[in-house]
Design a protein around this motif. Structure first.
Motif, PDB file in Angstrom:
ATOM      1  N   SER A  61      38.488 100.769  67.630  1.00  8.04           N
ATOM      2  CA  SER A  61      37.641  99.653  68.037  1.00  8.04           C
ATOM      3  C   SER A  61      37.731  99.486  69.548  1.00  8.04           C
ATOM      4  O   SER A  61      38.715  99.881  70.169  1.00  8.04           O
ATOM      5  CB  SER A  61      38.070  98.362  67.338  1.00  8.04           C
ATOM      6  N   ALA A  62      36.700  98.890  70.121  1.00  4.95           N
ATOM      7  CA  ALA A  62      36.680  98.609  71.558  1.00  4.95           C
ATOM      8  C   ALA A  62      36.383  97.129  71.743  1.00  4.95           C
ATOM      9  O   ALA A  62      35.482  96.570  71.101  1.00  4.95           O
ATOM     10  CB  ALA A  62      35.612  99.457  72.256  1.00  4.95           C
ATOM     11  N   CYS A  63      37.143  96.480  72.619  1.00 10.90           N
ATOM     12  CA  CYS A  63      37.017  95.029  72.773  1.00 10.90           C
ATOM     13  C   CYS A  63      35.742  94.668  73.539  1.00 10.90           C
ATOM     14  O   CYS A  63      35.188  95.489  74.269  1.00 10.90           O
ATOM     15  CB  CYS A  63      38.244  94.457  73.459  1.00 10.90           C
ATOM     16  N   PRO A  64      35.278  93.430  73.387  1.00 11.23           N
ATOM     17  CA  PRO A  64      34.070  92.997  74.106  1.00 11.23           C
ATOM     18  C   PRO A  64      34.319  92.931  75.615  1.00 11.23           C
ATOM     19  O   PRO A  64      35.446  92.698  76.064  1.00 11.23           O
ATOM     20  CB  PRO A  64      33.815  91.591  73.552  1.00 11.23           C
ATOM     21  N   ALA A  65      33.260  93.111  76.374  1.00  7.97           N
ATOM     22  CA  ALA A  65      33.347  92.971  77.830  1.00  7.97           C
ATOM     23  C   ALA A  65      33.508  91.497  78.193  1.00  7.97           C
ATOM     24  O   ALA A  65      33.034  90.619  77.471  1.00  7.97           O
ATOM     25  CB  ALA A  65      32.085  93.527  78.483  1.00  7.97           C
ATOM     26  N   PRO A  66      34.167  91.192  79.314  1.00 11.80           N
ATOM     27  CA  PRO A  66      34.321  89.791  79.748  1.00 11.80           C
ATOM     28  C   PRO A  66      32.990  89.050  79.843  1.00 11.80           C
ATOM     29  O   PRO A  66      32.911  87.849  79.559  1.00 11.80           O
ATOM     30  CB  PRO A  66      34.974  89.927  81.124  1.00 11.80           C
ATOM     31  N   GLU A  67      31.927  89.771  80.224  1.00  6.00           N
ATOM     32  CA  GLU A  67      30.607  89.136  80.360  1.00  6.00           C
ATOM     33  C   GLU A  67      30.100  88.588  79.025  1.00  6.00           C
ATOM     34  O   GLU A  67      29.376  87.581  78.989  1.00  6.00           O
ATOM     35  CB  GLU A  67      29.597  90.146  80.927  1.00  6.00           C
ATOM     36  N   LYS A  68      30.471  89.249  77.923  1.00  7.58           N
ATOM     37  CA  LYS A  68      30.056  88.762  76.604  1.00  7.58           C
ATOM     38  C   LYS A  68      30.710  87.423  76.284  1.00  7.58           C
ATOM     39  O   LYS A  68      30.104  86.540  75.668  1.00  7.58           O
ATOM     40  CB  LYS A  68      30.397  89.797  75.527  1.00  7.58           C
ATOM     41  N   TYR A  69      31.965  87.296  76.698  1.00  4.06           N
ATOM     42  CA  TYR A  69      32.622  85.996  76.520  1.00  4.06           C
ATOM     43  C   TYR A  69      32.002  84.947  77.435  1.00  4.06           C
ATOM     44  O   TYR A  69      31.775  83.799  77.031  1.00  4.06           O
ATOM     45  CB  TYR A  69      34.120  86.113  76.790  1.00  4.06           C
ATOM     46  N   MET A  70      31.730  85.322  78.669  1.00  5.66           N
ATOM     47  CA  MET A  70      31.127  84.382  79.631  1.00  5.66           C
ATOM     48  C   MET A  70      29.864  83.742  79.062  1.00  5.66           C
ATOM     49  O   MET A  70      29.652  82.538  79.183  1.00  5.66           O
ATOM     50  CB  MET A  70      30.785  85.099  80.933  1.00  5.66           C
ATOM     51  N   GLU A  71      29.037  84.556  78.434  1.00 11.77           N
ATOM     52  CA  GLU A  71      27.772  84.062  77.879  1.00 11.77           C
ATOM     53  C   GLU A  71      28.013  82.980  76.825  1.00 11.77           C
ATOM     54  O   GLU A  71      27.201  82.055  76.677  1.00 11.77           O
ATOM     55  CB  GLU A  71      26.992  85.223  77.251  1.00 11.77           C
ATOM     56  N   ALA A  72      29.125  83.105  76.111  1.00 11.59           N
ATOM     57  CA  ALA A  72      29.412  82.154  75.029  1.00 11.59           C
ATOM     58  C   ALA A  72      30.033  80.857  75.537  1.00 11.59           C
ATOM     59  O   ALA A  72      30.094  79.876  74.804  1.00 11.59           O
ATOM     60  CB  ALA A  72      30.342  82.814  74.007  1.00 11.59           C
TER      61      ALA A  72
END
Length: 278
Positions: A61-72
């Motif tokens: 598995s590969a973790c989400p990019a920081p930008e994906k968290y930022m959007e949330a």
């Protein structure tokens, strides 16, 4: 003030959880022999398990990019984040980096990233505990304090048909996985308080191992009469019911919930795996 709970996709949330309208899932990427599969609403467990069974190379598995968290993080005044154990995945660090980047662009905000020190059912129970406290109107700082205290008391156990995917991803020694496969020995594994995986005990055959797991919980001697116990299964509802029945016969538990593993949990639990947290 409004609140929102952001979870990486190893948090095995149910339709009932999502219906509350305060959860956002940030998907990890599942990789099987170079093919990328998003762990989101499009995930097909049966198809995925077939791909894993036929795989001869890479399964990870590969973790989400920081930008994906930022959007949330834009969705409410108070943001609570639940991720996989920082000791097992980069998801926690990515969520923290996303927080730092968000605040650099938008100013300080109530964002707190919880290191679950576990996975799957561990994360689900944390997410529900956040909801319980935040929806009761507790202040942000109090929710964080009480949930961190709750995390420090959590326990997680699991029994898997195969340890091969964990071994291939560096989560276990090859010796442990090889012995388990060759002799039909099923180790009862536990997530430690430090967020890593270790063997607790073992038995020959799945039913005996699941029974041994429940015995270990009984021996611990904790009062679970007010706690929720969550059982996640990977394509084996009968095993989950078997464990539930064993627990009900031997322990006084506040509530037992049974859930199905989503993508990341399916990847590591493999077909037939059982994960239990309280």
């Amino acid at each position: 003030m409004s609140f929102h709970i952001v979870c990486d996709s190893c948090t095995d949330l149910t339709k009932e959880d999502f219906a509350k309208g305060c959860y956002t899932w940030v998907p990890l990427t599942l990789i099987v022999d170079g093919e990328e599969i998003m762990d989101d609403e499009t995930f097909d467990q049966a198809s995925f398990l077939k791909k894993v069974a036929e795989s001869r190379k890479e399964v990870r598995s590969a973790c989400p990019a920081p930008e994906k968290y930022m959007e949330a993080y834009d969705q409410a005044d108070d943001i609570y984040v639940v991720t996989l154990s920082a000791e097992l995945s980069g998801s926690y660090n990515s969520a923290v980096l996303g927080k730092n980047l968000y605040e650099e662009e938008n100013g300080k905000k109530n964002i707190y990233v919880f290191n679950s020190r576990g996975a799957s059912t561990t994360q689900l129970l944390i997410a529900r505990k956040i909801y319980e406290y935040a929806s009761a109107g507790m202040k942000f700082e109090e929710v964080v304090e009480k949930v961190e205290a709750y995390i420090s008391t959590q326990r997680t156990y699991f029994v898997l048909e195969t340890l091969e995917v964990l071994r291939r991803n560096g989560r276990l020694s090859s010796l442990t996985a090889t012995l388990a496969g060759a002799l039909n020995i099923k180790p009862v594994m536990e997530g430690t308080r430090d967020g890593v995986i270790q063997k607790l005990t073992q038995a020959r055959g799945m039913k005996k191992a699941l029974s041994r797991m429940v015995e270990s919980i009984v021996k611990e001697g904790r009062d679970l009469s007010r706690r929720i116990l969550a059982i996640a299964h990977c394509n084996c509802p009968q095993r989950a019911e078997f464990v539930k029945n064993l627990i009900e016969k031997n322990l006084d538990v506040g509530e037992i919930v049974i859930i199905e593993t989503k993508g990341v949990s399916t990847l590591y639990a493999c077909d037939g795996g059982i994960i239990l947290s309280y």
